[in-house]
Design a protein around this motif. Sequence first.
Motif, PDB file in Angstrom:
ATOM      1  N   GLU A 306       0.912  -1.223  -0.105  1.00 46.08           N
ATOM      2  CA  GLU A 306      -0.135   0.055   0.031  1.00 46.08           C
ATOM      3  C   GLU A 306       0.747   1.280   0.011  1.00 46.08           C
ATOM      4  O   GLU A 306       0.669   2.071  -0.752  1.00 46.08           O
ATOM      5  CB  GLU A 306      -1.032   0.103   1.046  1.00 46.08           C
ATOM      6  N   ALA A 307       2.149   1.133   0.826  1.00 46.49           N
ATOM      7  CA  ALA A 307       2.859   2.280   0.964  1.00 46.49           C
ATOM      8  C   ALA A 307       3.636   2.664  -0.352  1.00 46.49           C
ATOM      9  O   ALA A 307       3.816   3.602  -0.776  1.00 46.49           O
ATOM     10  CB  ALA A 307       3.914   2.004   2.035  1.00 46.49           C
ATOM     11  N   LEU A 308       3.893   1.476  -0.866  1.00 46.47           N
ATOM     12  CA  LEU A 308       4.718   1.670  -2.338  1.00 46.47           C
ATOM     13  C   LEU A 308       3.930   1.974  -3.586  1.00 46.47           C
ATOM     14  O   LEU A 308       4.081   2.920  -4.420  1.00 46.47           O
ATOM     15  CB  LEU A 308       5.508   0.139  -2.564  1.00 46.47           C
ATOM     16  N   ALA A 309       2.595   1.598  -3.163  1.00 42.27           N
ATOM     17  CA  ALA A 309       1.525   1.902  -4.448  1.00 42.27           C
ATOM     18  C   ALA A 309       1.352   3.405  -4.304  1.00 42.27           C
ATOM     19  O   ALA A 309       1.132   4.252  -5.231  1.00 42.27           O
ATOM     20  CB  ALA A 309       0.423   1.076  -4.272  1.00 42.27           C
ATOM     21  N   GLY A 310       1.191   3.987  -3.035  1.00 45.30           N
ATOM     22  CA  GLY A 310       0.934   5.335  -2.828  1.00 45.30           C
ATOM     23  C   GLY A 310       2.167   6.335  -3.605  1.00 45.30           C
ATOM     24  O   GLY A 310       1.935   7.408  -3.945  1.00 45.30           O
ATOM     25  N   HIS A 311       3.352   5.721  -3.326  1.00 43.75           N
ATOM     26  CA  HIS A 311       4.480   6.367  -3.663  1.00 43.75           C
ATOM     27  C   HIS A 311       4.645   6.452  -5.256  1.00 43.75           C
ATOM     28  O   HIS A 311       4.834   7.753  -5.990  1.00 43.75           O
ATOM     29  CB  HIS A 311       6.020   5.875  -2.930  1.00 43.75           C
ATOM     30  N   TYR A 312       4.368   5.444  -5.765  1.00 43.89           N
ATOM     31  CA  TYR A 312       4.537   5.463  -7.344  1.00 43.89           C
ATOM     32  C   TYR A 312       3.205   5.969  -7.978  1.00 43.89           C
ATOM     33  O   TYR A 312       3.422   6.577  -9.167  1.00 43.89           O
ATOM     34  CB  TYR A 312       4.671   3.957  -7.933  1.00 43.89           C
TER      35      TYR A 312
END
Length: 385
Positions: A306-312
């Motif tokens: 979830e955190a990496l999806a928000g970043h990208y």
Amino acid sequence: MRTQVAIIGAGPAGLLLGHLLRAEGIDCVIVERQAAAYVEARIRAGVLERTTTDLLHRLGIDARLNAEGLPHHGFALADGERQIRIDIAALTGSSVTVYGQTEVTRDLIAAAPERGLPIVWEASGVAIHDADSAAPFLTWGDGERLDCDFIAGCDGFHGPSRAAIPAGIGKTFEHAYPFGWLGILADVPPCDDELVYANHDHGFALASMRSPTRSRYYIQVPGDARLEDWPDDRLWDELAIRLGPAGQGIVRGPALDKSIAPLRSFVGEPMRHGRLFLAGDCAHVVPPTGAKGLNLAASDVAYLSEALAGHYARADESGLHDYSRRALARVWKAERFSWQLTKLMHRFPGDGAFERRMQLAELDYIAGSTAAQTAIAENYVGLPL
């Protein structure tokens, strides 16, 4: 090679993270030091929380889970001749699923090619470089290199990821238990339809299963116990004694697997250093009493994906900054539950008559208290993300 996220470890944590990232269109590569056949053959836990099964359903990697998984709506705490059933479905509106970690791993590996998830097998000597920079990378073997934006360490307690957290930054919390679990896996029907956790004068025992025709049993043994001291007949005899009424239903058979696992609790903080993020057993280990190991790994990678999806997708860094705090909050609650259940159901060296009566009093309280049973059930099915 270059990718967006390099994942170290092709156990359930690394594989599940890889699939979650691919579902978001994020490029990733899994690097694993063992061969695929070795990873697929490892015998591990078999009780899945709703959080874990929901992730597999969401990914659509659930055909065998749906066909072969065994929904369980309760379990029992046994004390001599009494069995206290914890009706988790009635108390929480949820349930758990018995489906072996070995099978979860196989399903995730089988789905990797069609989902565009590359796995590098037999990558010896994986090393992490420049984790605290904007350009981290991995190396292994004879000069192989993988550049990336982020590294996800899902490589277990003994892998390179945990060791890459500088000593001056990280803190560790650990407790070693003075006993282990002697386990036997056999192609025999289980002695009960649900799991039975038994507290007996001889020590702890657990009746579990992998399918309607394959059973997994455990007994508590001293920390210095040796397999050669426990031939199959002695182990079956002891199980029949410790499991009380459930032990009367034991069907004996030759061991497919028999091993002794030490018990320990471990938490490393933080679960992030620069662009290196830890998930699963490299960040925390729980005693198996509460069936939390695989499920904690699943919640870790749910937070991290979830955190990496928000970043990208949105250039939102808040999830990355908050990952360690969110994950550790759930980890410590699971550690607490596993520790409490271990203390309640095992015999500890040095404990005397008073400590034994305290265990019996606690079990008697649980037997008559809906509130106590609800607290156990809530933790057993898994706290919300």
